[in-house]
Each structure stands twice: as structure tokens, then as C-alpha cells.
Design a protein around this motif. Structure first.
Motif, PDB file in Angstrom:
ATOM      1  N   LEU A 275       0.824  -1.204   0.000  1.00  0.00           N
ATOM      2  CA  LEU A 275       0.000   0.000   0.000  1.00  0.00           C
ATOM      3  C   LEU A 275       0.859   1.256   0.000  1.00  0.00           C
ATOM      4  CD1 LEU A 275      -2.745  -1.024   2.606  1.00  0.00           C
ATOM      5  CD2 LEU A 275      -3.009  -0.868   0.127  1.00  0.00           C
ATOM      6  N   TRP A 276       1.996   1.200   0.680  1.00  0.00           N
ATOM      7  CA  TRP A 276       2.867   2.363   0.793  1.00  0.00           C
ATOM      8  C   TRP A 276       3.806   2.542  -0.392  1.00  0.00           C
ATOM      9  CZ3 TRP A 276       4.423   0.739   6.410  1.00  0.00           C
ATOM     10  CH2 TRP A 276       3.387   1.078   7.297  1.00  0.00           C
ATOM     11  N   HIS A 277       4.305   1.439  -0.941  1.00  0.00           N
ATOM     12  CA  HIS A 277       5.374   1.516  -1.943  1.00  0.00           C
ATOM     13  C   HIS A 277       4.968   1.036  -3.335  1.00  0.00           C
ATOM     14  CE1 HIS A 277       8.248   2.343   1.303  1.00  0.00           C
ATOM     15  NE2 HIS A 277       7.688   1.351   1.969  1.00  0.00           N
ATOM     16  N   GLY A 278       3.820   0.345  -3.442  1.00  0.00           N
ATOM     17  CA  GLY A 278       3.381  -0.150  -4.738  1.00  0.00           C
ATOM     18  C   GLY A 278       4.158  -1.354  -5.221  1.00  0.00           C
ATOM     19  N   GLU A 279       4.891  -2.008  -4.341  1.00  0.00           N
ATOM     20  CA  GLU A 279       5.652  -3.196  -4.699  1.00  0.00           C
ATOM     21  C   GLU A 279       5.379  -4.306  -3.690  1.00  0.00           C
ATOM     22  OE1 GLU A 279       9.727  -2.767  -6.347  1.00  0.00           O
ATOM     23  OE2 GLU A 279       9.629  -0.735  -5.535  1.00  0.00           O
ATOM     24  N   HIS A 280       5.253  -5.543  -4.199  1.00  0.00           N
ATOM     25  CA  HIS A 280       5.026  -6.693  -3.327  1.00  0.00           C
ATOM     26  C   HIS A 280       6.373  -7.295  -2.917  1.00  0.00           C
ATOM     27  CE1 HIS A 280       0.686  -7.117  -3.425  1.00  0.00           C
ATOM     28  NE2 HIS A 280       0.704  -6.843  -4.714  1.00  0.00           N
ATOM     29  N   PRO A 281       6.716  -7.293  -1.654  1.00  0.00           N
ATOM     30  CA  PRO A 281       8.003  -7.868  -1.223  1.00  0.00           C
ATOM     31  C   PRO A 281       7.934  -9.384  -1.119  1.00  0.00           C
ATOM     32  CG  PRO A 281       6.827  -7.059   0.681  1.00  0.00           C
ATOM     33  CD  PRO A 281       5.988  -6.694  -0.514  1.00  0.00           C
ATOM     34  N   GLU A 282       9.065 -10.016  -1.243  1.00  0.00           N
ATOM     35  CA  GLU A 282       9.176 -11.457  -1.015  1.00  0.00           C
ATOM     36  C   GLU A 282       9.140 -11.694   0.486  1.00  0.00           C
ATOM     37  OE1 GLU A 282      11.057 -15.108   0.110  1.00  0.00           O
ATOM     38  OE2 GLU A 282      12.060 -13.161   0.345  1.00  0.00           O
ATOM     39  N   THR A 283       8.393 -12.701   0.930  1.00  0.00           N
ATOM     40  CA  THR A 283       8.155 -12.874   2.359  1.00  0.00           C
ATOM     41  C   THR A 283       8.787 -14.128   2.966  1.00  0.00           C
ATOM     42  OG1 THR A 283       6.046 -13.971   1.872  1.00  0.00           O
ATOM     43  CG2 THR A 283       5.985 -11.583   2.300  1.00  0.00           C
ATOM     44  N   ALA A 284       9.000 -15.163   2.174  1.00  0.00           N
ATOM     45  CA  ALA A 284       9.453 -16.441   2.734  1.00  0.00           C
ATOM     46  C   ALA A 284      10.765 -16.301   3.499  1.00  0.00           C
ATOM     47  CB  ALA A 284       9.594 -17.481   1.617  1.00  0.00           C
ATOM     48  N   THR A 285      11.696 -15.538   2.953  1.00  0.00           N
ATOM     49  CA  THR A 285      12.993 -15.367   3.601  1.00  0.00           C
ATOM     50  C   THR A 285      12.852 -14.634   4.930  1.00  0.00           C
ATOM     51  OG1 THR A 285      14.097 -15.275   1.441  1.00  0.00           O
ATOM     52  CG2 THR A 285      15.318 -14.435   3.335  1.00  0.00           C
ATOM     53  N   VAL A 286      11.963 -13.649   4.970  1.00  0.00           N
ATOM     54  CA  VAL A 286      11.759 -12.876   6.195  1.00  0.00           C
ATOM     55  C   VAL A 286      11.114 -13.746   7.262  1.00  0.00           C
ATOM     56  CG1 VAL A 286      10.654 -10.836   7.189  1.00  0.00           C
ATOM     57  CG2 VAL A 286      11.587 -10.742   4.867  1.00  0.00           C
ATOM     58  N   ILE A 287      10.143 -14.554   6.872  1.00  0.00           N
ATOM     59  CA  ILE A 287       9.502 -15.468   7.828  1.00  0.00           C
ATOM     60  C   ILE A 287      10.544 -16.407   8.424  1.00  0.00           C
ATOM     61  CG2 ILE A 287       7.867 -17.374   8.077  1.00  0.00           C
ATOM     62  CD1 ILE A 287       6.186 -16.017   5.859  1.00  0.00           C
ATOM     63  N   GLN A 288      11.388 -16.959   7.579  1.00  0.00           N
ATOM     64  CA  GLN A 288      12.419 -17.890   8.051  1.00  0.00           C
ATOM     65  C   GLN A 288      13.402 -17.205   8.986  1.00  0.00           C
ATOM     66  OE1 GLN A 288      14.908 -19.476   4.944  1.00  0.00           O
ATOM     67  NE2 GLN A 288      15.589 -21.205   6.187  1.00  0.00           N
ATOM     68  N   ARG A 289      13.780 -15.977   8.666  1.00  0.00           N
ATOM     69  CA  ARG A 289      14.739 -15.238   9.479  1.00  0.00           C
ATOM     70  C   ARG A 289      14.179 -14.971  10.878  1.00  0.00           C
ATOM     71  NH1 ARG A 289      16.401  -9.625   7.046  1.00  0.00           N
ATOM     72  NH2 ARG A 289      17.036 -11.043   5.381  1.00  0.00           N
ATOM     73  N   ILE A 290      12.933 -14.545  10.935  1.00  0.00           N
ATOM     74  CA  ILE A 290      12.332 -14.265  12.240  1.00  0.00           C
ATOM     75  C   ILE A 290      12.128 -15.545  13.023  1.00  0.00           C
ATOM     76  CG2 ILE A 290      10.290 -13.349  13.407  1.00  0.00           C
ATOM     77  CD1 ILE A 290      10.031 -11.325  11.181  1.00  0.00           C
ATOM     78  N   ARG A 291      11.727 -16.597  12.345  1.00  0.00           N
ATOM     79  CA  ARG A 291      11.551 -17.890  13.011  1.00  0.00           C
ATOM     80  C   ARG A 291      12.836 -18.323  13.699  1.00  0.00           C
ATOM     81  NH1 ARG A 291       7.126 -20.129  14.302  1.00  0.00           N
ATOM     82  NH2 ARG A 291       6.264 -20.060  12.190  1.00  0.00           N
ATOM     83  N   GLN A 292      13.954 -18.153  13.034  1.00  0.00           N
ATOM     84  CA  GLN A 292      15.234 -18.575  13.582  1.00  0.00           C
ATOM     85  C   GLN A 292      15.670 -17.710  14.753  1.00  0.00           C
ATOM     86  OE1 GLN A 292      17.676 -18.379  10.049  1.00  0.00           O
ATOM     87  NE2 GLN A 292      17.133 -20.452   9.387  1.00  0.00           N
TER      88      GLN A 292
END
Length: 294
Positions: A275-292
Motif C-alpha cells: 500500500l505504501w510503496h506499490g511493490e510486493h516484497p518477497e516474504t518467505a525469507t523474512v519469515i524464516q529469518r524471524i523464526r530462527q
């Protein structure tokens, strides 16, 4: 440089700065995103100061937020507990999702006009469909809880056209009221889980069971019937933690596939980022990083 913040009380635990910084870095964007702690009585003044809507000073907020002191007005703000309903009243304009949810978790500064949105439901649905590869269309879905967390996700779920969406809650009146309010959007009904022995809808397995209560935050388990779970059930807890929640453990004991809401956290942030930037970010890597890092 665009300035963003997440506002709440408490707020020190929020992973939003980490998530949005990761999104921005992956897309080559430079942003400033910080936590903003406000006292409940000072919500309006704090948000005004961030968006530069008045000359109210930042003395009203205890903040790490550089943007509140920056001459450039804030561009966007995420909203968490306990301010989602206050943000609904604050916004100049509301999206359909925010109006129906009765809560706002994302504010966007559009040339001085503040638009309120709610990305929680999209975050939940995206996590279920994309990250867990679990279909919703034509499936039987049980929503446990009838508070704000449940309400914010009902419309996005119903838009996936499940065979049936049932709301169950300790206070059956709240479940009934919520179900009746959403009947025009799809097949939805309600049940009382405190009297499940006489409730036909809770005596057989569901395809998806979603825990939208705060019980897991307190290490508590809701007295749900084991019959709602099977080997073909996805048990989804909106809460997340390093270890499985009591809800997840109970579901696993009855053969269900159990997951937590970390993916929902990241996916709702991704929708706000879009909504803010008009671009869809990739999420899988971020989910994995926070999980760890839990």
C-alpha cells in the motif's frame, strides 16, 4: 527518504521495523521505520505529530522515532494493540476492509489526508494459501473467537468462498451477532463451544480451524472438542512463539497439521508495504529469518 512507524503500547517487542527494513533492503529502497510508544490518552496527539497534522510536539510520546522529530511528515504508520479502533476513528478515509473489520492497522498519508486500512485478513489468507498451500475454497472453516482479531479476517476468508464458515465463542451471543453481521458476504453460521455435545456442527472435523483468541498468549488452552480435528485439518493459531502453543499441541495430539501466526504477521506487513510503496516484497525469507531468531 520516507518515514514510517508502528504505534502501540507496549511496543518494544514489535518486529515490524525488522520486517519492513528487510522488505525495503530486498527491493533497493531506503526507509526510516521505528517504534512509537504512546499513552492511550495521547494517541491522537502522537499520530498528529508524526503526520505533522498539527503543531503538537513529540513531548506527548515516549519514542525512538526519528521521523517524529524530522521536518518531513511521516508517510505511513502500522497500528497495533490497543489502538486499532482509535485509528479507525482517526482516519479521514477508510478502505472496505477497515470499515467491515471495524479496526485499522495501517495508516497512509495521502497528501495530508490519512487513509485507514486493515491488512490482517489478507495476511492470514495469504499465509494459509501461499505459505502453507492449504485451500480455503469449498472447505469447512471454524473460527474460534469472536473478538476483533476474528472480525478483521472474516471478509477475506469469505471472499475465498469456503463451503461454510462457523464462528464459535464462549459467549455465544457475540458469535451469533458477528455471524449475522457477515451473512450477506457468504455462508456463515455460529456455534457454542461450551456446549459442543449438543452442537452438531462441532461433532465432526473441519478442514481449517483458526484460533483467534488470546488464550495462547497466556499459555492457556480453550476447551475445544477433539472431534473438530482430523488428519486432514489445518489448525492455525494467530499467535506465534518459539514453541508450539497449547492450541497447536492439542491439535497435533489429534492428528491435525498445526501452524502458528508468524506468517500472518509478515504477510499483513507485506500488504501494508505494498500500500505504501506499490511493490510486493518477497516474504518467505523474512519469515524464516524471524523464526530462527525466536
Amino acid at each position: 527518504m520516507k518515514y514510517f512507524a508502528v504505534i502501540g503500547n507496549p511496543i518494544a517487542h514489535s518486529r515490524s521495523p525488522e520486517i519492513h527494513d528487510a522488505f525495503a533492503k530486498a527491493l533497493g529502497l531506503t526507509i526510516n521505520y521505528q517504534r512509537l510508544l504512546s499513552e492511550p490518552a495521547q494517541f491522537t496527539q502522537t499520530v498528529n505529530a508524526f503526520f505533522h497534522r498539527t503543531d503538537v510536539g513529540v513531548e506527548h510520546a515516549r519514542t525512538e522515532c526519528a521521523e517524529a522529530r524530522n521536518p518531513i511528515a511521516g508517510h505511513g504508520m502500522n497500528v497495533t494493540v490497543p489502538f486499532k479502533e482509535a485509528a479507525l476513528q482517526y482516519a479521514d478515509e477508510l478502505s472496505e476492509a477497515a470499515q467491515i473489520a471495524g479496526a485499522v492497522n495501517t495508516l497512509t498519508n495521502q497528501s495530508g489526508k490519512i487513509k485507514g486500512d486493515n491488512t490482517d485478513g489478507i495476511g492470514l489468507v495469504t499465509d494459509i494459501l501461499t505459505n502453507h498451500q492449504w485451500p480455503i475454497a469449498d472447505k469447512r472453516v471454524l473460527m474460534v473467537g469472536a473478538g476483533g482479531a476474528a472480525r478483521g479476517c472474516l471478509l477475506p476468508i469469505l471472499k475465498q468462498q469456503p463451503q461454510q464458515l462457523t464462528i464459535t465463542n464462549r459467549s455465544v451471543d457475540k458469535a451469533q451477532s458477528l455471524a449475522e453481521g457477515f451473512q450477506k458476504y457468504g455462508n456463515i453460521d455460529y456455534a457454542d463451544y461450551t456446549d459442543y455435545a449438543t452442537t452438531d456442527t462441532l461433532n465432526r472435523p473441519y478442514d481449517i480451524v483458526i484460533n483467534a483468541t488470546a488464550a495462547s498468549l497466556h499459555g492457556q488452552m480453550i476447551a475445544l472438542p477433539a472431534e473438530i480435528f482430523s488428519a486432514d485439518t489445518l489448525a492455525y493459531d494467530m499467535m506465534y512463539a518459539k514453541k508450539p502453543t497449547p492450541f497447536m499441541t492439542f491439535a497435533q495430539q489429534h492428528r491435525a497439521t498445526a501452524v502458528d501466526g508468524l506468517g500472518m504477521l509478515v504477510e499483513q506487513a507485506a500488504q501494508a508495504f505494498y500500500l505504501w510503496h506499490g511493490e510486493h516484497p518477497e516474504t518467505a525469507t523474512v519469515i524464516q529469518r524471524i523464526r530462527q531468531s525466536l
